[in-house]
Structures are given as C-alpha cells and as structure tokens.
Scaffold this motif. Sequence first.
Motif, short mmCIF file in Angstrom:
data_model
loop_
_atom_site.label_atom_id
_atom_site.label_comp_id
_atom_site.label_asym_id
_atom_site.label_seq_id
_atom_site.Cartn_x
_atom_site.Cartn_y
_atom_site.Cartn_z
N PHE A 220 0.83 -1.19 0.00
CA PHE A 220 0.00 0.00 0.00
C PHE A 220 0.87 1.25 0.00
N ARG A 221 0.35 2.31 -0.58
CA ARG A 221 1.00 3.63 -0.47
C ARG A 221 0.30 4.38 0.66
N ALA A 222 1.00 4.52 1.77
CA ALA A 222 0.40 5.11 2.96
C ALA A 222 0.96 6.50 3.21
N GLY A 223 0.07 7.49 3.31
CA GLY A 223 0.48 8.84 3.66
C GLY A 223 0.48 9.03 5.16
N LEU A 224 1.31 9.96 5.63
CA LEU A 224 1.40 10.25 7.06
C LEU A 224 1.54 11.76 7.24
N TYR A 225 0.67 12.33 8.06
CA TYR A 225 0.72 13.76 8.35
C TYR A 225 0.83 13.94 9.86
N THR A 226 1.95 14.53 10.34
CA THR A 226 2.20 14.68 11.77
C THR A 226 2.72 16.09 12.06
N SER A 227 2.74 16.43 13.33
CA SER A 227 3.34 17.69 13.77
C SER A 227 3.74 17.55 15.23
N PRO A 228 4.74 18.33 15.69
CA PRO A 228 5.55 19.23 14.86
C PRO A 228 6.66 18.44 14.17
N HIS A 229 7.50 19.13 13.43
CA HIS A 229 8.67 18.50 12.84
C HIS A 229 9.85 18.65 13.80
N LEU A 230 10.91 17.87 13.57
CA LEU A 230 12.10 17.97 14.40
C LEU A 230 13.15 18.87 13.76
N VAL A 231 13.45 18.62 12.49
CA VAL A 231 14.52 19.34 11.82
C VAL A 231 13.99 20.11 10.60
N SER A 232 13.13 19.48 9.81
CA SER A 232 12.65 20.07 8.57
C SER A 232 11.13 19.99 8.47
N TYR A 233 10.52 21.03 7.90
CA TYR A 233 9.08 21.01 7.66
C TYR A 233 8.68 19.82 6.80
N LEU A 234 9.58 19.37 5.96
CA LEU A 234 9.26 18.28 5.04
C LEU A 234 8.88 17.01 5.78
N GLU A 235 9.33 16.88 7.04
CA GLU A 235 9.04 15.68 7.83
C GLU A 235 7.54 15.52 8.10
N ARG A 236 6.81 16.61 8.06
CA ARG A 236 5.40 16.57 8.46
C ARG A 236 4.51 15.82 7.47
N ILE A 237 4.93 15.78 6.22
CA ILE A 237 4.11 15.15 5.18
C ILE A 237 4.94 14.06 4.53
N ARG A 238 4.51 12.82 4.65
CA ARG A 238 5.29 11.69 4.16
C ARG A 238 4.43 10.71 3.38
N ILE A 239 5.10 9.94 2.55
CA ILE A 239 4.49 8.74 1.97
C ILE A 239 5.46 7.60 2.27
N GLY A 240 4.98 6.65 3.05
CA GLY A 240 5.90 5.64 3.57
C GLY A 240 6.89 6.34 4.48
N LYS A 241 8.18 6.06 4.29
CA LYS A 241 9.21 6.72 5.10
C LYS A 241 9.76 7.97 4.43
N ALA A 242 9.31 8.25 3.21
CA ALA A 242 9.89 9.35 2.43
C ALA A 242 9.13 10.65 2.66
N PRO A 243 9.80 11.68 3.18
CA PRO A 243 9.14 12.98 3.31
C PRO A 243 8.91 13.62 1.96
N VAL A 244 7.96 14.53 1.90
CA VAL A 244 7.69 15.27 0.68
C VAL A 244 8.98 15.96 0.23
N THR A 245 9.24 16.01 -1.06
CA THR A 245 10.44 16.67 -1.57
C THR A 245 10.27 18.19 -1.50
N LYS A 246 11.39 18.90 -1.54
CA LYS A 246 11.32 20.37 -1.54
C LYS A 246 10.54 20.87 -2.76
N LYS A 247 10.76 20.21 -3.89
CA LYS A 247 10.09 20.62 -5.13
C LYS A 247 8.58 20.47 -5.01
N ASP A 248 8.13 19.32 -4.51
CA ASP A 248 6.69 19.09 -4.35
C ASP A 248 6.09 19.99 -3.27
N PHE A 249 6.84 20.21 -2.18
CA PHE A 249 6.37 21.08 -1.11
C PHE A 249 6.12 22.48 -1.65
#
Length: 368
Positions: free
Chosen positions: A1-30
């Motif tokens: 399955f392709r599972a999305g994950l939305y959490t807060s807050p982030h630790l180091v980068s805003y990109l951590e908040r929006i993920r698919i699997g273990k991969a955070p959203v890329t800077k380009k997509d963000f």
Amino acid sequence: FRAGLYTSPHLVSYLERIRIGKAPVTKKDFAAVLSLIREMIGDLISEKKLLSPPTHFEILTCMAFLYFSWKKVDIAVLEVGMGGRFDATNVVTPLVSVITTISSEHQKFLGKTLREISLEKAGIIKPGIPVVCGVKSRPSFKTIKERAEELEAPFYGVFAHPAYFKVYTNTDGYSFEFATPEAKYSFTPALLGEHQGKNAAIAIAASEQLNKAWKKLEKDKIIKGIETASWPGRLEKINQSPFVILDGAHNEEGAIALRHYIQKVAASPIILIFAVMRDKKIKDLADILFPLFDVVLLTRFPYYRAAEPEDIKKKAQKYIDKIIVEPDPNLAMRIAIEKATLRGTVVVAGSLFLVGEIKKYWKKNQSK
C-alpha cells in the motif's frame, strides 16, 4: 500500500510533516503544493468566500491533503494538531477514529478539566465510524464512550479488559502480549519504553478495524511493522558512550513514561538538558523529572513560545543545587557530554523543538 502520514511538529525540517511511507515530501513538491494553495487562498479572499487567510496549521493540513491526492495514496494517517473538535484535520470522514490518551495540556484552549478535554478529543468521532480508545482514566473513558454511543459509532476500548494486555520484562527491555476478539499478538517493539507496548496495542486495534472497513491487513505484517518502526525524538538513542537519549516528553504523561525508562536503564552520572514551552506545567514536569538527575541544564530553543531558562529556574527552586543555566542548546550539549563522561547518561527532554535543535547539532558535529 501507499500510505500517507501527516504529523506535527517536525524535528529538523518542515518536510518531515508530510510523508508517503518513510519518504518525506520533496522540496520541489512542497513548493509546488504551497504555491497552488497560496494562489487559491488569494482567489478565495478576493471573491470574499474566505474572510481571512487560513492559519499556519490549516495551510499545512490543506497541503497534506492535496499532496496525498496528487500521489494517489491508498490510505493516510492524520495526526490531530490539538484537541480534535475544531482541528483542521477534522474535516475528513475517516475509516477509523483513534483516541490514544488524555492528559492535562492545552487547557487554555481545550478546557480546564479532563472531562472538558475529553469532550474536545471526542470531537473527532463521526456517526457510524468505529472508535478505538486507548484511554485508561475511567472518567475520560466514560466521556468518550458516551459520545460514541450518542453518534452510534462502534466503540472499542483497548484496555477495557486489563487481562488482554500483558507486559514481560527481559534483559533487552520489554515484550508484550495483546489479545483481541480476533487474534492474539506477541511482539517486542523496536521503540523503547513500556508505554510503546501500549501504543502498539492501540495500533493493532486500529488495524483490526481497518480489516473490516477497508482491506485485510495480515497479522504477521502488523507485528513486523511494530517490531521495525522508528520514531525520531521519542526515546531515541543517538550515542552509546555516553548513553544519549532524546525524548520529546512535554507533558506529565510523557514525563512519567520517560522517568520510568530512565530509572531502569540510566547509568550515573545522569545529566538532563531541559527546555519547554512557557505554557506547559513547568513545575509539575520538574517535580517528575529533576529528582532523577545529578545535573539539570536549563536551555531554550528558537521559538517565540519557548520558556526562558531563568523562568524555568524560578519554578524549580527546590532543585537549585543541581541546576545550570545555559541558554545555548549547543553549549548545553557540550557541557552535558563532558559531565556525563563515557560511562554516564545524557537525556534531552521537554520539547520536540529542543530535540530538533540537538539533532541538528549532533549531525553537524558527528560529520566532522
């Protein structure tokens, strides 16, 4: 399955908040998603369909929804930002609603009593949608269950029958057994601490509800997920000698869980680096944590809601003999490592924002 994950807050980068699997959203997509949301906000305001710009969290939540839609995820896990009833994430109709715990925090917004806070959390319950409840406090449990019954939402109390959840202590930590009406699960979480076994039981119960409402999840894969999961900033070990643990404990419940873990594993001397939001129950957190430590380093992180170290010190006067004030978290970490020596323990706690600062410092200095 392709599972999305939305959490807060982030630790180091805003990109951590929006993920698919273990991969955070890329800077380009963000950037692409944010640009589109920004344009839409402008249009809605000019058309007077929106009276004012959305809040920071509302914008991030819209971004997560849009990104998951773009990437065609099969399922998404959405973490509520605060409370539930008025939270931005609460616009969805989920497959299952999960309420993990109830504690006395955000009382300015959620209410002064546990009942009031419980009602706000129960605001995520939808008519006919299953509710998984990990709350143990009987008054809070009762409040949430009654709300579920009002909305005719099937209710599952994870710890309603204590005999169904068993804890075993071993040389490596903890293992657990959890029995549901569907199956019996035995597991040893990768995440540290006894409380993570309880979290895993809640996740199992939610998974079983997904079996009924969505797709069948295989038992062995559920257990594998529990035994391989990682969660940065939650009892995260980043060094062995000295033993360095990062934990975002920022409320009484989290502080108690951290205290139990430290009492079992920490070797002396034990040093605490502590910073916290100024709206937290600082005195109560100090009373839970500070007695365990030989030295308490008070610091701060760069955020407008952060408490000043001197203000924390004033609320923890009974521990004045062990307190050192060092506003710079990087310098605080250096002092802590020196005082712990190779045989001791360093604990970083009080806020995920502090954990994020220390993670950045540690990564930078380990690469040298």
